[in-house]
Design a protein around this motif. Structure first.
Motif, PDB file in Angstrom:
ATOM      1  N   LEU A  39       0.824  -1.214   0.000  1.00 57.91           N
ATOM      2  CA  LEU A  39       0.000   0.000   0.000  1.00 57.91           C
ATOM      3  C   LEU A  39       0.859   1.266   0.000  1.00 57.91           C
ATOM      4  CD1 LEU A  39      -2.842  -1.052   2.443  1.00 57.91           C
ATOM      5  CD2 LEU A  39      -3.060  -0.579   0.014  1.00 57.91           C
ATOM      6  N   ALA A  76      -4.375   1.491  10.065  1.00 59.28           N
ATOM      7  CA  ALA A  76      -5.336   0.486   9.577  1.00 59.28           C
ATOM      8  C   ALA A  76      -4.777  -0.910   9.810  1.00 59.28           C
ATOM      9  CB  ALA A  76      -5.622   0.707   8.092  1.00 59.28           C
ATOM     10  N   THR A  98      -5.228  -1.834  13.417  1.00 58.98           N
ATOM     11  CA  THR A  98      -6.614  -2.252  13.651  1.00 58.98           C
ATOM     12  C   THR A  98      -6.810  -3.693  13.193  1.00 58.98           C
ATOM     13  OG1 THR A  98      -7.338  -0.008  13.228  1.00 58.98           O
ATOM     14  CG2 THR A  98      -9.021  -1.706  13.121  1.00 58.98           C
ATOM     15  N   PHE A  99      -6.351  -3.955  11.980  1.00 58.09           N
ATOM     16  CA  PHE A  99      -6.527  -5.270  11.397  1.00 58.09           C
ATOM     17  C   PHE A  99      -5.774  -6.336  12.205  1.00 58.09           C
ATOM     18  CE2 PHE A  99      -4.978  -8.620   8.547  1.00 58.09           C
ATOM     19  CZ  PHE A  99      -6.168  -9.073   8.005  1.00 58.09           C
ATOM     20  N   GLY A 126      -7.143  -7.017  15.657  1.00 55.43           N
ATOM     21  CA  GLY A 126      -8.386  -7.769  15.470  1.00 55.43           C
ATOM     22  C   GLY A 126      -8.104  -9.211  15.099  1.00 55.43           C
ATOM     23  N   PHE A 159      -9.105 -12.182  17.445  1.00 57.02           N
ATOM     24  CA  PHE A 159     -10.166 -13.042  16.913  1.00 57.02           C
ATOM     25  C   PHE A 159      -9.710 -14.491  16.858  1.00 57.02           C
ATOM     26  CE2 PHE A 159     -12.277 -15.296  13.499  1.00 57.02           C
ATOM     27  CZ  PHE A 159     -13.578 -15.170  13.901  1.00 57.02           C
ATOM     28  N   SER A 173     -10.855 -17.522  19.026  1.00 56.70           N
ATOM     29  CA  SER A 173     -11.876 -18.362  18.397  1.00 56.70           C
ATOM     30  C   SER A 173     -11.338 -19.618  17.746  1.00 56.70           C
ATOM     31  CB  SER A 173     -12.620 -17.569  17.320  1.00 56.70           C
ATOM     32  OG  SER A 173     -13.091 -16.379  17.832  1.00 56.70           O
ATOM     33  N   VAL A 231     -14.812 -18.576   7.831  1.00 60.51           N
ATOM     34  CA  VAL A 231     -14.681 -18.791   9.262  1.00 60.51           C
ATOM     35  C   VAL A 231     -15.936 -19.442   9.853  1.00 60.51           C
ATOM     36  CG1 VAL A 231     -14.454 -17.633  11.477  1.00 60.51           C
ATOM     37  CG2 VAL A 231     -13.010 -16.947   9.566  1.00 60.51           C
ATOM     38  N   PHE A 253      -7.656   6.767  17.074  1.00 59.00           N
ATOM     39  CA  PHE A 253      -6.925   6.292  15.898  1.00 59.00           C
ATOM     40  C   PHE A 253      -7.857   6.107  14.708  1.00 59.00           C
ATOM     41  CE2 PHE A 253      -4.177   4.640  19.400  1.00 59.00           C
ATOM     42  CZ  PHE A 253      -3.095   5.450  19.128  1.00 59.00           C
ATOM     43  N   GLN A 265     -21.522 -16.811  17.864  1.00 58.87           N
ATOM     44  CA  GLN A 265     -20.663 -17.061  19.014  1.00 58.87           C
ATOM     45  C   GLN A 265     -19.184 -16.957  18.664  1.00 58.87           C
ATOM     46  OE1 GLN A 265     -22.232 -20.795  20.281  1.00 58.87           O
ATOM     47  NE2 GLN A 265     -23.465 -19.768  21.841  1.00 58.87           N
ATOM     48  N   LEU A 266     -18.878 -15.908  17.953  1.00 57.82           N
ATOM     49  CA  LEU A 266     -17.474 -15.639  17.635  1.00 57.82           C
ATOM     50  C   LEU A 266     -17.009 -14.495  18.494  1.00 57.82           C
ATOM     51  CD1 LEU A 266     -17.715 -15.837  13.781  1.00 57.82           C
ATOM     52  CD2 LEU A 266     -16.570 -17.473  15.271  1.00 57.82           C
ATOM     53  N   ASN A 267     -15.769 -14.220  18.318  1.00 56.60           N
ATOM     54  CA  ASN A 267     -15.133 -13.181  19.102  1.00 56.60           C
ATOM     55  C   ASN A 267     -15.446 -11.815  18.496  1.00 56.60           C
ATOM     56  OD1 ASN A 267     -12.911 -11.461  19.688  1.00 56.60           O
ATOM     57  ND2 ASN A 267     -11.895 -13.261  20.541  1.00 56.60           N
ATOM     58  N   SER A 285     -13.725  -9.335  18.053  1.00 58.08           N
ATOM     59  CA  SER A 285     -12.641  -8.733  17.284  1.00 58.08           C
ATOM     60  C   SER A 285     -12.821  -8.897  15.782  1.00 58.08           C
ATOM     61  CB  SER A 285     -11.311  -9.346  17.692  1.00 58.08           C
ATOM     62  OG  SER A 285     -11.099  -9.138  19.048  1.00 58.08           O
ATOM     63  N   MET A 286     -13.771  -9.756  15.396  1.00 63.49           N
ATOM     64  CA  MET A 286     -14.082  -9.908  13.980  1.00 63.49           C
ATOM     65  C   MET A 286     -14.253  -8.554  13.301  1.00 63.49           C
ATOM     66  SD  MET A 286     -14.573 -12.443  12.002  1.00 63.49           S
ATOM     67  CE  MET A 286     -14.652 -12.272  10.254  1.00 63.49           C
ATOM     68  N   ASP A 338     -12.873  -5.752  13.850  1.00 59.40           N
ATOM     69  CA  ASP A 338     -11.615  -5.069  13.524  1.00 59.40           C
ATOM     70  C   ASP A 338     -11.007  -5.624  12.244  1.00 59.40           C
ATOM     71  OD1 ASP A 338     -11.747  -3.394  15.655  1.00 59.40           O
ATOM     72  OD2 ASP A 338     -10.553  -4.673  16.982  1.00 59.40           O
ATOM     73  N   ILE A 339     -11.142  -6.941  12.079  1.00 53.52           N
ATOM     74  CA  ILE A 339     -10.600  -7.544  10.858  1.00 53.52           C
ATOM     75  C   ILE A 339     -11.331  -6.970   9.643  1.00 53.52           C
ATOM     76  CG2 ILE A 339     -10.276  -9.693   9.588  1.00 53.52           C
ATOM     77  CD1 ILE A 339     -10.000 -11.146  12.170  1.00 53.52           C
ATOM     78  N   THR A 348     -13.060  -4.193   9.424  1.00 52.23           N
ATOM     79  CA  THR A 348     -12.728  -2.774   9.257  1.00 52.23           C
ATOM     80  C   THR A 348     -11.374  -2.638   8.572  1.00 52.23           C
ATOM     81  OG1 THR A 348     -13.844  -2.398  11.343  1.00 52.23           O
ATOM     82  CG2 THR A 348     -12.573  -0.575  10.466  1.00 52.23           C
ATOM     83  N   GLY A 349     -10.411  -3.434   9.030  1.00 50.27           N
ATOM     84  CA  GLY A 349      -9.075  -3.386   8.447  1.00 50.27           C
ATOM     85  C   GLY A 349      -9.115  -3.667   6.960  1.00 50.27           C
ATOM     86  N   ILE A 350      -9.830  -4.715   6.575  1.00 48.54           N
ATOM     87  CA  ILE A 350      -9.875  -5.082   5.155  1.00 48.54           C
ATOM     88  C   ILE A 350     -10.463  -3.936   4.338  1.00 48.54           C
ATOM     89  CG2 ILE A 350     -11.015  -6.595   3.479  1.00 48.54           C
ATOM     90  CD1 ILE A 350     -10.756  -8.849   5.552  1.00 48.54           C
ATOM     91  N   LEU A 361     -10.603  -0.784   5.082  1.00 51.99           N
ATOM     92  CA  LEU A 361      -9.676   0.349   5.043  1.00 51.99           C
ATOM     93  C   LEU A 361      -8.576   0.112   4.011  1.00 51.99           C
ATOM     94  CD1 LEU A 361      -9.340   1.161   8.833  1.00 51.99           C
ATOM     95  CD2 LEU A 361     -10.367   2.599   7.073  1.00 51.99           C
ATOM     96  N   PHE A 362      -8.035  -1.103   3.992  1.00 59.31           N
ATOM     97  CA  PHE A 362      -6.975  -1.392   3.024  1.00 59.31           C
ATOM     98  C   PHE A 362      -7.456  -1.087   1.603  1.00 59.31           C
ATOM     99  CE2 PHE A 362      -5.202  -4.794   6.072  1.00 59.31           C
ATOM    100  CZ  PHE A 362      -4.417  -3.851   6.685  1.00 59.31           C
TER     101      PHE A 362
END
Lengths: 324, 372, 511
Positions: A88, A102, A105-106, A109, A113, A117, B50, B295, B333-335, B337-338, B340-341, B343-345, B347-348
Motif C-alpha cells: 500500500l 489500519a 486495527t486489522f 483484530g 479473533f 476463536s 470462518v 486512531f 458465538q465468535l469473538n 474482534s471480527m 476489527d478484521i 474494518t481493516g480489510i 480500510l486497506f
C-alpha cells in the motif's frame, strides 16, 4: 531478589526488543510503520495457532517440530502483514500513517479473533492453551541453575530471548558496517540520492519493511509462547507494540542501544511489583515513566539537532522518481 | 521513432501522475465505491470461511447490528456521533499536514476533566454554574494535550507523529492514577457510575432520549467545522499552510501561529468529545473509554478527504461495520474482534484505491516492441 | 585520435518546446571544453543526455567512435562518463567516503577503510583537500563539490561534466578547482564545464562551444576568442520584438533602495551593497545570470528576507511621507498602506496555491479584509470573472483549481490578481518564462498599462531582447552586486551581456 527483578525485566524487555529492532530496520528505509503493534499481534497469534494445530495433529509433540512450526507460522503471519503495508505505501503510494493505523486495527483484530476463536473453529471451544509446545520455547540453558545470580539473570531464558539480542546486534552491525546497511540508510535519508546512485529504492523499502515486520512478529511469538506460557488472553499483549515504537526513539534508531533500552523499559514495566509499600497511584506514575522519558528524549534530540540522532530524514514521506 | 530510440525497452508499466487532468469527481467516487464493494465481497468470503454460513444471512446480521431495533439505531447514532466528533477534531490539523495521532489522549484528557468535575463539583454546584465549568475544564485539558506537541513542532521541528503518540499513553497512565483516588467501591480499581443516585453532572436527556443531546451537539459541531474550514478566514489560512508553506509566507501568514492555533482547536474539540463520552454517555471513566476511536478517527477523516459532511458518511461506514460484525460475532458465538478484521480489510481497499484516482497506470503496448 | 564524445544531430523536446535542436558537438581527449550559453539555451539538457538523465528524441552519441545508447546514469558510468550536477546528490549524515562508495557493488566485499584510503589517494593525486571521514553536513559547499568530483573519479570516469561548478564557490575556491581540473586534463581526462561566465571560459578551457536557444552556434579555440566574440555568439543578432514603450510620465522616486546586504540560509552573502531607485511611471529591468541575487532582492523588498543591513525607503504618493520597509513582514507592509504587488518566479509554489480554485486564489492577498471572521467571496469571485474575461483566461470556470490550467493561463491569473490592487510598486520575476508569444505580449501590455498608471514597475527578465525593448532603465546584477544601471533606449545586448558576466568600472563610478 535483585536477580529475580533483573530476570523479569529482561523477560519483559524481549518483546519490546524484537519490536523495536524490527521497527528500526523499517524506519531506516524511510517507512514509519505504525502497524507494528498489529504485526506483533499477528506474529503472536499465528505462532500460537501453529502450535495449536500441531498439538492437534500429533499425539506426542516433539521439540523440533514444536518449535519450527510455530516459528514459521509466526514469521509468515507477520511478514504477510508487513507486505500489505509495503504494497500500500510503496507501490500504491498511500499515506503511511493511515495505512499503519489500519494495519494495527486489522492485526490486533486478527490476533484477538483467532487467538480467541481458533478452538471454536477447529474443536469444541475452550481456552487456547499450548503448554506442551510452549515448554519447548521456555527451555532454559542447561547450566542456568548452577551459576547462581549470573545464571538466574542471564541464562534462564528461553532461546528466543537470545535470538532477540543476537538479531539486534546483527542488525546494528549490518546497518553500520556493511554495504547493504549503507544503502538502506541512504534510502531512508535521501531516496533521490540513493536512486541516482543506482540503488533500487523500492526493493530496499520492501525488504526492510518485511524483514522488520518478521522480526517484530517474533516479539509477539515470544510473548505468547515464553512469557505467558502458551495461552492467549484477549488484549493480553496490551500496548507493548506502541511501547516498542517508543523504544525506537529512546534508542535513537540504534538497535544495539535498543538492547539496553529494552531492559530499562522492561524494568520500569515491572519495577513497581518489587518496591514495597508502593501505592497503586505511584504505580500509575511509574508506568508513565517510559513514555515521559521517551518524550524528553524526542524533545532533546530535536533541540540539540545533532544529525546522527535524528529520525531518518525522509521518514514518513513517500518516494517516487520525478516523472520526466 | 528515430534511429536509436528503437533500442529502448519501455518499462512494462509506467505510472504517471494525473496532474492537470485529474480524475473528475464523479469517477473518483465511483472508484471508491467499487473499492468498498470489492472489500465487502472479500469480507464476506472471510466470514463464510470462518463461520460456514450463507453470506446473505451474514449480511442480514450485519445490517441488523445497526438497524435491528430502535435501541440499536440510537446506539449506532451515539457511536457514530462520538467517532465523528473526534474525526472532526483531528481534521483541521490534518488539513494543515500536522500529523496529530494523539486524539486518543486528548479525548481521554477531556474525559478525565469531565469526570473530575462531576466527582468534585457535580453535587455541589448548580447546573448553570457546573456545566460551563465542566466545559471549560474539558476544553483546557484537551487543548493542553494538543498544544504541547504543536509548540515543540513549531519551535524545534520535533516530530509531531511520535510526540502525540507518546502523549496518548501519558494520558492513559494519568487516568490510572486518578482512578485510584476516585475508585468506587473501594479497591475495585474502577470508578463506577458517578453520581448514580442524583445524576448530577450528567448531560440531560432530551425528549426521553439519553443520547439525543450528544447527537445534536455533534451535528452542530459538524456544521460548525464545515463552515469554519470552508468559510472562515482561519480555515482559509489552514488550507494555505497545508498546501504550501511558501505561499503562506508570501502572503504574510504567520505559520507558527497557525500551527499552534489549529492544534489548540483540535485538542479543544477532542476535550469536548471526552466530555460527551463521560458526562453524556458512560458517566464513568476508565483507561479504555476512548477505545481506539482516536486512531480510527484519523482514518475516518482521511478517507473523507477532510470534508466534514463526507466524514459523517465515512464514520457511519466504520460504525456500521463494527456494530454489524459485533452482531455477527454474538449470533455465531465468535469473538468481537471480527469487526476489527473487517474494518481493516475495508480500510486497506479504500486506502489502496486512492492510487488509481491520483495516478494513471499505462501498460506497455505489445506491438511497440515488435518493430525493432 | 578519435574524439572522446561526439554528438550528432541531437534533438530533445519537452512538450512542444525544443530544448535542443539538431546539436552537433565534439569533446576531444585530454581537453577542457566549455559549453557556453545564456540561461535556457539548453546546455544542461544536452549534457544530461550524455550522463543518462534524459534520453534524446533524435540523434546519435558516439563514445570513442562507437555509437552508444545511454539510458541511465549507470550506463553513463559504464562508458566512464560522470557528471557533477548543480544540486549535489549527497547523503548529509554520511561521511565523504561513504557517499563516494554509495551504490557501488564491489565484488571484493565491503571495506570502508580501503575506500577511505582510496579517496584520500585520489585527493592527493589531483590536489584536492578532502577528509574522507568528515560528514557531509559539516562541510562547506566547495568541500561537498569535491566529494562529488571524487565520487565520479572513484568510479573511474575519464570524461567529467561539471554543471556551473563555480556558481556556488568563492573566487579563491574557483581558482583551486581550476587547478585541479587542469591537472586532470594533463592526466588525459576530458573535462566539459557548463558555464556562462566569460572569464572562466577564457582562463580555463581549450575550446568553447556555444549554444543559443537550444541550437548549436559553433565552436572556437579559446586562444582565438575574446569576450566580444563570445558575447556576440551567445546573444546573437538583435531581434525586433516591437514591444510598445512610452516615455515615462512625471517620474518620481517611488522606492529607494540603499546599501542592501543579505545572507542566505547557509550564511553566504547573496546581496552585496545593492542600491537603486525605482521611479513611478517607468519600468526598471533587472538583468543577470540566474541566481545573481534577483530572487533575494525582490523578496527583500516584499518583506520575506532578513537583511543584514540597508534600507528600503518608500515614498507614499498620497501622503508624501517616506516609510522604511526594512524588517517589515508582508502584512505590516500592507497595513502601512503600501500597495506593493509581487509576481514571484515560482508561480504555483509561491504566488498561487495549485489545489485551490481561481476564486480562492484571488483571495490570497485580500482575505483578511474586514472585521468579520468569515471570508467574503463575492468580491474575489467578481475579480476572478473579470480577469478571466479581460485577459482571455482559458478555463472551464472560476471554480477550477489553477493547477489544471496551462502555464500561460496560470500566469495571467497571478498577474491579474497582483495588478488588481492598483499597485504603486509592481515587481515581476520572469513573468513570461515558459509562456507562448501571445500570452507574453498580454503580460507586456499589462506591465505597460501599470507603467502608464504611474506604478513603479520592476521587471526581472532573462531574454535580453525583451529587456532592451520593454524597459526604460536596466539594472544589471552580477554575483549579488549591481554591475551597472543603463538606459535601455541606448544600450545594446552585448553591453548588458558583458556586464552580466563581470563587474564593470561603472559600479565604482555609481557609488
Amino acid at each position: 531478589m535483585i536477580a529475580t527483578i533483573l530476570n523479569k525485566a529482561i523477560a519483559q524487555g524481549i518483546p519490546l526488543l524484537f519490536g523495536s529492532t524490527g521497527e528500526i530496520l523499517t524506519e531506516k528505509s524511510g517507512n514509519l510503520n505504525l502497524g507494528i503493534p498489529g504485526i506483533m499481534y499477528m506474529g503472536g497469534s499465528c505462532g500460537i495457532i501453529g502450535a495449536y494445530l500441531y498439538e492437534q495433529m500429533v499425539e506426542v509433540p516433539n521439540a523440533f517440530w514444536g518449535i519450527l512450526i510455530p516459528l514459521l507460522a509466526s514469521l509468515i503471519g507477520s511478514t504477510l502483514a508487513a507486505l500489505i503495508y509495503s504494497f500500500l505505501t510503496i507501490t500504491l503510494r498511500a499515506n503511511q500513517n493511515v495505512t499503519g493505523l489500519a494495519l494495527t486495527t486489522f492485526g490486533v483484530g486478527f490476533g484477538d479473533f483467532f487467538g480467541g476463536s481458533i478452538t471454536k473453529i477447529f474443536a469444541n471451544g475452550g481456552t487456547l492453551s499450548v503448554k506442551t509446545t510452549a515448554d519447548f520455547f521456555k527451555t532454559t540453558l542447561p547450566f542456568a541453575d548452577d551459576l547462581g545470580w549470573f545464571g538466574e539473570i542471564f541464562l534462564s531464558h528461553g532461546f528466543l530471548a537470545y535470538v532477540a539480542v543476537i538479531i539486534a546486534l546483527v542488525a546494528a552491525w549490518v546497518l553500520n558496517h556493511t554495504r547493504v546497511g549503507l544503502h538502506l540508510r541512504s534510502v531512508g535519508e535521501n531516496p533521490a540520492t540513493a536512486d541516482a546512485a543506482g540503488i533500487n529504492v523500492t526493493k530496499y523499502k520492501y525488504l526492510a519493511t518485511c524483514i522488520g515486520g518478521a522480526i517484530a512478529g517474533l516479539g509477539g511469538l515470544f510473548f505468547v509462547m515464553d512469557y505467558t506460557g502458551g495461552s492467549w488472553t484477549s488484549g493480553g499483549f496490551g500496548d507493548r507494540g506502541w511501547f516498542a515504537i517508543a523504544l525506537v526513539i529512546f534508542a535513537l534508531w540504534k538497535p544495539n542501544v535498543g538492547i539496553l533500552g529494552s531492559f530499562v523499559f522492561g524494568g520500569l514495566y515491572i519495577a513497581y511489583t518489587y518496591i514495597d509499600g508502593l501505592s497503586r497511584s505511584a504505580v500509575a506514575i511509574f508506568n508513565m515513566l517510559p513514555y515521559v522519558v521517551t518524550i524528553i528524549v524526542l524533545i532533546l534530540t530535536s533541540v540539540r539537532n545533532k544529525k546522527e540522532n535524528q529520525p531518518p530524514a525522509s521518514l514518513g514521506l513517500p518516494y517516487f522518481r520525478e516523472e520526466r | 521513432m528515430q534511429t536509436n530510440v528503437k533500442h529502448t525497452k519501455e518499462p512494462l508499466i509506467t505510472i504517471t501522475s494525473r496532474g492537470r487532468d485529474s480524475m473528475p469527481m464523479k469517477k473518483a467516487w465511483g472508484v471508491r465505491a467499487i473499492a468498498i464493494i470489492l472489500a465487502f465481497i472479500l469480507c464476506a468470503v472471510v466470514i463464510v470461511m470462518v463461520t460456514g454460513y450463507n453470506p446473505l444471512k451474514v449480511y442480514a446480521e450485519l445490517f441488523k447490528g445497526s438497524f435491528g431495533s430502535s435501541r440499536k439505531i440510537w446506539n449506532m447514532l451515539q457511536e457514530l456521533s462520538m467517532l465523528l466528533c473526534i474525526s472532526l477534531a483531528v481534521t483541521p490539523a490534518f488539513k494543515m499536514k500536522f500529523w496529530n495521532i494523539g486524539a486518543e489522549g486528548q479525548t481521554l484528557m477531556g474525559g478525565l476533566a469531565a469526570a473530575a468535575c462531576m466527582i468534585y463539583f457535580g453535587e455541589k454546584l448548580p447546573p448553570i454554574v457546573f456545566f460551563p465549568l465542566m466545559l471549560v475544564a474539558c476544553v483546557v485539558a484537551g487543548l493542553v494535550w494538543g498544544i504541547v506537541p504543536a509548540y515543540f513542532k513549531a519551535k524545534f521541528n520535533t516530530n509531531e507523529t511520535l510526540f502525540t503518540l507518546m502523549m496518548n499513553y501519558v494520558a492513559v497512565q494519568l487516568t490510572s492514577f486518578c482512578i485510584v483516588f476516585w475508585e468506587n467501591p473501594k479497591d475495585s480499581n474502577t470508578v463506577g457510575v458517578i453520581n448514580r443516585a442524583t445524576q448530577s453532572g450528567w448531560l440531560p436527556e432530551l425528549f426521553g432520549q439519553k443520547y439525543l443531546l450528544n447527537i445534536l451537539i455533534v451535528a452542530l459541531i459538524t456544521v460548525g467545522m464545515y463552515i469554519y474550514l470552508k468559510y472562515s478566514k482561519h480555515g482559509y489560512e489552514i488550507s494555505v499552510v497545508g498546501e504550501s508553506e511558501n505561499t503562506a509566507r508570501y502572503v504574510g501568514i504567520n505559520v507558527k501561529k497557525v500551527i499552534l492555533r489549529t492544534m489548540a482547536i483540535s485538542g479543544a474539540l477532542c476535550g469536548i468529545a471526552g466530555l460527551l463520552l463521560v458526562s453524556g454517555t458512560d458517566h464513568t471513566i476508565n483507561r479504555d473509554i476512548v477505545g481506539g476511536m482516536g486512531f480510527t478517527a484519523i482514518m475516518v477523516s482521511w478517507l473523507a478527504k477532510f470534508n466534514p459532511v463526507v466524514m459523517s458518511l465515512t464514520s457511519f461506514l466504520i460504525v456500521f461495520l463494527e456494530r454489524g460484525a459485533g452482531e455477527i460475532a454474538t449470533k455465531f458465538q465468535l469473538n468481537e474482534s471480527m469487526s476489527d478484521i473487517l474494518t481493516g480489510i475495508i480500510l486497506f481497499f479504500i486506502i489502496g484505491c486512492e492510487f488509481f484516482i491520483q495516478y494513471k497506470v499505462n501498460f506497455r503496448k505489445k506491438n511497440k516492441e515488435e518493430n525493432v | 585520435m578519435k574524439p572522446a564524445i561526439e554528438l550528432r544531430n541531437i534533438t530533445k523536446t519537452f512538450g512542444n518546446v525544443y530544448a535542443n535542436r539538431d546539436v552537433n558537438l565534439t569533446v576531444e581527449k585530454g581537453e577542457i571544453l566549455s559549453i557556453l550559453g545564456e540561461n535556457g539555451s539548453g546546455k544542461t539538457t544536452l549534457m544530461n543526455m550524455i550522463s543518462g538523465i534524459y534520453f534524446p528524441d533524435e540523434g546519435q552519441i558516439f563514445i570513442d567512435g562507437e555509437e552508444v545508447v545511454i539510458r541511465s546514469p549507470k550506463d553513463a558510468f559504464d562508458y566512464k562518463i560522470g557528471m557533477i550536477h548543480q544540486h549535489f546528490k549527497l547523503v548529509d549524515v554520511f561521511t565523504a567516503a561513504q557517499n563516494v562508495i554509495l551504490g557501488l557493488e564491489d565484488k571484493k566485499g565491503f571495506n570502508l577503510k580501503e575506500a577511505e584510503k582510496k579517496v584520500a589517494e585520489i585527493g592527493e593525486k589531483y590536489g584536492f583537500i578532502v577528509d574522507p571521514k568528515k560528514k557531509i553536513y559539516e562541510m562547506s559547499v566547495s568541500e561537498k563539490q569535491t566529494v562529488e568530483i571524487i565520487r565520479v573519479l572513484y568510479r573511474g570516469a575519464d570524461i567529467l561534466i561539471l554543471d556551473e561548478p563555480t556558481a556556488v564557490l568563492t573566487p579563491q575556491e574557483a581558482q583551486k578547482l581550476f587547478a585541479v581540473l587542469r591537472r586532470m586534463r594533463d592526466d588525459g581526462k576530458s573535462i566539459v564545464i557548463i558555464t556562462h561566465k566569460l572569464h572562466e571560459v577564457l582562463s580555463l578551457s581549450d575550446r568553447v562551444s556555444v549554444l543559443r536557444k537550444g541550437e548549436y552556434v559553433g565552436t572556437i579555440k579559446t586562444s582565438e576568442a575574446d569576450e566580444n566574440i563570445l558575447t556576440e555568439m551567445m546573444v546573437g543578432k538583435k531581434v525586433e520584438l516591437n514591444i510598445e514603450r512610452d516615455e515615462p510620465q512625471n517620474p518620481e522616486d517611488r522606492l529607494v533602495v540603499a546599501g542592501l546586504n543579505c545572507k542566505n540560509r547557509e550564511g553566504i552573502e547573496v546581496l552585496k551593497n545593492i542600491s537603486f531607485t525605482a521611479k513611478s511611471g517607468e519600468i526598471l529591468g533587472i538583468a543577470g545570470i540566474a541566481g545573481s541575487g534577483q530572487r533575494e532582492l525582490l523578496e527583500s523588498i516584499a518583506g520575506l528576507q532578513h537583511l543584514e543591513n540597508g534600507e528600503i525607503l518608500y515614498n507614499d504618493p498620497k501622503t508624501n511621507k517616506t516609510e522604511n520597509l526594512r524588517d517589515k513582514t508582508p502584512m505590516q507592509i500592507r497595513d502601512m498602506g503600501v500597495r506593493l504587488s509581487f509576481v514571484p518566479e515560482d508561480r504555483l509554489g509561491m504566488g498561487l496555491v495549485g489545489n485551490m480554485d481561481i476564486v480562492d486564489n484571488m483571495m490570497l492577498r485580500s482575505y483578511r479584509k474586514g472585521k468579520s471572521v468569515f471570508l467574503e467571496r463575492k468580491a474575489p469571485k467578481d475579480l476572478a470573472e473579470e480577469i478571466i474575461k479581460r485577459l482571455d483566461v482559458v478555463t472551464p470556470s472560476a471554480s477550477t483549481p489553477v493547477r489544471r490550467l496551462s502555464g500561460g493561463n496560470v500566469q495571467k491569473i497571478l498577474v491579474g490578481r497582483e495588478i488588481s490592487s492598483s499597485p504603486t510598486v509592481l515587481m515581476a520575476a520572469y513573468p513570461v518564462r515558459g509562456l507562448d508569444i501571445n500570452s507574453s505580449y498580454t503580460i507586456y501590455n499589462l506591465l505597460n498599462e501599470q507603467k502608464r498608471r504611474g506604478a513603479a514597475v520592476i521587471f526581472v527578465g532573462e531574454d535580453l531582447d525583451v529587456l532592451v525593448e520593454l524597459c526604460d532603465r536596466i539594472m544589471v546584477l552580477c554575483g549579488g552586486s549591481v554591475s551597472g544601471i543603463v538606459d535601455a533606449r541606448t544600450t545594446t545586448k552585448e553591453e548588458i551581456g558583458l556586464m552580466m558576466t563581470k563587474k564593470k568600472e561603472v559600479q565604482e563610478d555609481a557609488n
